[in-house]
Design a protein around this motif. Structure first.
Motif, PDB file in Angstrom:
ATOM      1  N   MET A 113       1.270  -1.269  -0.008  1.00 36.67           N
ATOM      2  CA  MET A 113      -0.037   0.495  -0.211  1.00 36.67           C
ATOM      3  C   MET A 113       0.749   1.337  -0.079  1.00 36.67           C
ATOM      4  N   ARG A 114       2.280   1.469   0.688  1.00 36.94           N
ATOM      5  CA  ARG A 114       2.726   2.396   0.334  1.00 36.94           C
ATOM      6  C   ARG A 114       3.703   2.095  -1.595  1.00 36.94           C
ATOM      7  N   SER A 115       2.804   2.045  -2.670  1.00 34.89           N
ATOM      8  CA  SER A 115       3.494   2.032  -3.713  1.00 34.89           C
ATOM      9  C   SER A 115       2.775   2.593  -4.983  1.00 34.89           C
ATOM     10  N   LYS A 116       3.860   3.089  -5.811  1.00 32.39           N
ATOM     11  CA  LYS A 116       2.991   3.800  -6.610  1.00 32.39           C
ATOM     12  C   LYS A 116       2.385   3.228  -7.083  1.00 32.39           C
ATOM     13  N   GLY A 117       2.183   1.946  -7.983  1.00 31.95           N
ATOM     14  CA  GLY A 117       1.999   1.052  -8.509  1.00 31.95           C
ATOM     15  C   GLY A 117       0.262   0.992  -7.624  1.00 31.95           C
ATOM     16  N   PHE A 118       0.241   1.227  -6.202  1.00 32.90           N
ATOM     17  CA  PHE A 118      -0.845   1.095  -5.339  1.00 32.90           C
ATOM     18  C   PHE A 118      -2.120   2.151  -5.283  1.00 32.90           C
ATOM     19  N   HIS A 119      -1.256   3.308  -5.224  1.00 35.40           N
ATOM     20  CA  HIS A 119      -2.064   4.646  -5.670  1.00 35.40           C
ATOM     21  C   HIS A 119      -2.761   4.889  -7.024  1.00 35.40           C
ATOM     22  N   GLU A 120      -1.626   4.503  -7.605  1.00 37.74           N
ATOM     23  CA  GLU A 120      -2.341   4.461  -9.160  1.00 37.74           C
ATOM     24  C   GLU A 120      -3.393   3.511  -9.690  1.00 37.74           C
ATOM     25  N   PHE A 121      -3.331   2.012  -9.457  1.00 38.29           N
ATOM     26  CA  PHE A 121      -4.764   1.691  -9.385  1.00 38.29           C
ATOM     27  C   PHE A 121      -5.621   1.855  -8.999  1.00 38.29           C
ATOM     28  N   CYS A 122      -6.177   2.735  -7.661  1.00 34.43           N
ATOM     29  CA  CYS A 122      -6.661   2.879  -7.120  1.00 34.43           C
ATOM     30  C   CYS A 122      -7.545   4.374  -7.878  1.00 34.43           C
ATOM     31  N   ARG A 123      -6.634   5.108  -8.583  1.00 35.19           N
ATOM     32  CA  ARG A 123      -6.899   6.237  -8.941  1.00 35.19           C
ATOM     33  C   ARG A 123      -7.132   5.581 -10.546  1.00 35.19           C
ATOM     34  N   ARG A 124      -7.020   5.184 -10.411  1.00 32.23           N
ATOM     35  CA  ARG A 124      -7.517   4.647 -12.467  1.00 32.23           C
ATOM     36  C   ARG A 124      -8.615   4.216 -12.072  1.00 32.23           C
ATOM     37  N   LEU A 125      -8.888   3.238 -11.223  1.00 34.80           N
ATOM     38  CA  LEU A 125     -10.111   2.482 -11.238  1.00 34.80           C
ATOM     39  C   LEU A 125     -11.307   2.862 -11.096  1.00 34.80           C
ATOM     40  N   THR A 126     -10.885   4.204 -10.055  1.00 37.66           N
ATOM     41  CA  THR A 126     -11.963   5.188  -9.516  1.00 37.66           C
ATOM     42  C   THR A 126     -11.962   5.676 -11.199  1.00 37.66           C
ATOM     43  N   HIS A 127     -11.420   6.042 -11.871  1.00 36.55           N
ATOM     44  CA  HIS A 127     -11.950   7.227 -13.309  1.00 36.55           C
ATOM     45  C   HIS A 127     -12.163   6.141 -14.440  1.00 36.55           C
ATOM     46  N   ARG A 128     -12.044   4.809 -13.862  1.00 32.21           N
ATOM     47  CA  ARG A 128     -12.908   4.247 -15.600  1.00 32.21           C
ATOM     48  C   ARG A 128     -13.712   3.771 -15.413  1.00 32.21           C
ATOM     49  N   GLY A 129     -14.225   4.451 -13.938  1.00 33.60           N
ATOM     50  CA  GLY A 129     -15.744   3.686 -13.623  1.00 33.60           C
ATOM     51  C   GLY A 129     -15.997   2.268 -13.103  1.00 33.60           C
ATOM     52  N   ILE A 130     -14.997   1.443 -12.563  1.00 32.08           N
ATOM     53  CA  ILE A 130     -15.002  -0.243 -12.570  1.00 32.08           C
ATOM     54  C   ILE A 130     -16.075  -0.494 -12.096  1.00 32.08           C
ATOM     55  N   GLU A 131     -16.866  -0.898 -11.668  1.00 25.98           N
ATOM     56  CA  GLU A 131     -18.020  -1.533 -10.093  1.00 25.98           C
ATOM     57  C   GLU A 131     -17.146  -2.569  -9.379  1.00 25.98           C
ATOM     58  N   LEU A 132     -17.541  -2.931  -8.245  1.00 23.15           N
ATOM     59  CA  LEU A 132     -16.199  -3.889  -7.589  1.00 23.15           C
ATOM     60  C   LEU A 132     -17.649  -4.751  -6.850  1.00 23.15           C
ATOM     61  N   PRO A 133     -17.855  -5.239  -6.546  1.00 25.04           N
ATOM     62  CA  PRO A 133     -17.995  -6.094  -5.515  1.00 25.04           C
ATOM     63  C   PRO A 133     -18.198  -5.587  -4.278  1.00 25.04           C
ATOM     64  N   GLU A 134     -19.100  -6.066  -3.095  1.00 23.03           N
ATOM     65  CA  GLU A 134     -19.610  -5.277  -2.158  1.00 23.03           C
ATOM     66  C   GLU A 134     -18.115  -5.913  -0.786  1.00 23.03           C
ATOM     67  N   GLN A 135     -18.153  -7.420  -1.467  1.00 28.98           N
ATOM     68  CA  GLN A 135     -16.347  -8.102  -1.057  1.00 28.98           C
ATOM     69  C   GLN A 135     -15.060  -7.831  -1.229  1.00 28.98           C
ATOM     70  N   PHE A 136     -15.044  -6.881  -2.243  1.00 29.56           N
ATOM     71  CA  PHE A 136     -14.130  -6.794  -3.004  1.00 29.56           C
ATOM     72  C   PHE A 136     -12.789  -6.742  -2.245  1.00 29.56           C
ATOM     73  N   TYR A 137     -11.708  -7.785  -1.976  1.00 25.68           N
ATOM     74  CA  TYR A 137     -10.581  -7.486  -1.346  1.00 25.68           C
ATOM     75  C   TYR A 137      -9.342  -7.100  -1.628  1.00 25.68           C
ATOM     76  N   ILE A 138      -8.540  -6.670  -0.484  1.00 20.63           N
ATOM     77  CA  ILE A 138      -6.697  -6.860  -0.879  1.00 20.63           C
ATOM     78  C   ILE A 138      -6.010  -7.475   0.065  1.00 20.63           C
ATOM     79  N   THR A 139      -5.317  -7.966  -0.461  1.00 24.83           N
ATOM     80  CA  THR A 139      -4.152  -8.331   0.742  1.00 24.83           C
ATOM     81  C   THR A 139      -3.120  -7.999   0.748  1.00 24.83           C
ATOM     82  N   THR A 140      -2.767  -7.822   2.162  1.00 31.77           N
ATOM     83  CA  THR A 140      -0.925  -7.306   2.306  1.00 31.77           C
ATOM     84  C   THR A 140      -0.595  -6.814   3.223  1.00 31.77           C
ATOM     85  N   ARG A 141       0.676  -6.525   3.657  1.00 21.87           N
ATOM     86  CA  ARG A 141       1.051  -7.151   5.212  1.00 21.87           C
ATOM     87  C   ARG A 141       0.918  -5.360   5.631  1.00 21.87           C
TER      88      ARG A 141
END
Length: 285
Positions: free
Chosen positions: A68-96
């Motif tokens: 969650m500290r990486s540029k790739g993670f932040h870019e994913f979140c930003r572009r996910l919202t921009h693309r208007g991709i719908e996520l299921p309610e239970q969508f999750y990520i794994t991290t340390r």
């Protein structure tokens, strides 16, 4: 792929493959090697195609460790919202847990993703050192507190019977897990019995770590096994199983309670929004 097959499948995505860490119980580093990135545009396209063509959605990002500290993670979140991709309610990520930052949690929350899975494994400093986990009980608390501030559902993984563990350490770790649940720092979890997988030092040199292997019946060497395939001099198989059963009783009770609370909260929120849309907006104020 056949439409009905894809629609009924559980599909996970990845932003990276491999792991930068060297936890002794884990084979991710041995199997996948050092981290390498998956093309973000490819992942987003896959998510979009699943949604538009197959009328289904990705279940989450299931990889060795999403940082969650990486540029790739932040870019994913930003572009996910921009693309208007719908996520299921239970969508999750794994991290340390030590990769959880306030900026990362805020960015995650902005996408609507509300579930994070973390491998806490143990609260025993002795066990964490034997794991080479590179985290402390204080690090765990700090990460969980950051997630709680944004009302993120925190799901944890718990490992029992690892070298360094014994009935006393297991009891102390259990008490810490219970306290975290009581404080609302954890929402749910899964308990696992330690398995000395091939590719780990515990398999290559079990006597050095005090690991006694029962037998090499590979059908039993599963992550979800409920019967120990190995034990320790001061932590017999029967004691490991008792600690495992005790952990699951705790996890089951809190998963049920927290799920009911979350459902009640969501029902209340939907009711308030519906009231506002019918002309009762003053209620929300």
């Amino acid at each position: 792929l056949p439409q009905d097959f894809v629609e009924s499948a559980t599909i996970h995505g990845i932003l990276s493959r491999g792991c930068a860490y060297h936890c002794k119980y884990c084979v991710e580093k041995t199997y996948w090697g050092s981290p390498r990135r998956y093309r973000l545009e490819k992942l987003l396209t896959e998510m979009s195609v699943l949604q538009k063509k197959y009328r289904t959605q990705m279940a989450g990002l299931e990889e060795s460790m999403l940082d969650m500290r990486s540029k790739g993670f932040h870019e994913f979140c930003r572009r996910l919202t921009h693309r208007g991709i719908e996520l299921p309610e239970q969508f999750y990520i794994t991290t340390r847990i030590d990769a959880v930052t306030e900026d990362g949690v805020a960015r995650l929350s902005s996408t609507g993703i509300g579930i994070v899975c973390v491998g806490i494994e143990s609260f025993s400093e002795r066990v964490l050192t034997m794991m080479n986990k590179k985290q402390s009980p204080e690090t765990i608390r700090q990460g969980c507190e950051k997630l709680k501030k944004k009302d993120i559902w925190t799901n944890t993984y718990w490992l029992i019977g690892h070298p360094g563990d014994n009935p006393r350490e297991a009891q102390a770790s259990y008490s810490k897990f219970r306290r975290f649940f009581e404080e609302g720092l954890l929402s749910s979890g899964h308990a696992f019995i330690f398995v000395p997988y091939p590719g780990t030092p515990f398999f290559s040199n079990p006597s050095r770590y005090g690991v006694m292997i029962d037998r090499y019946d590979w059908n039993r060497w599963r992550r979800w096994t409920d019967a120990p395939v190995s034990w320790l001099a001061d932590f017999p198989a029967a004691e490991i199983r008792r600690a495992y059963d005790r952990a699951w009783r705790l996890l089951t009770s809190y998963r049920r309670m927290n799920t009911q609370l979350r459902q009640a909260s969501e029902t209340f929120t939907k009711s308030m929004v519906s009231t506002a849309m019918r002309g009762g907006a003053g209620v929300l104020a």
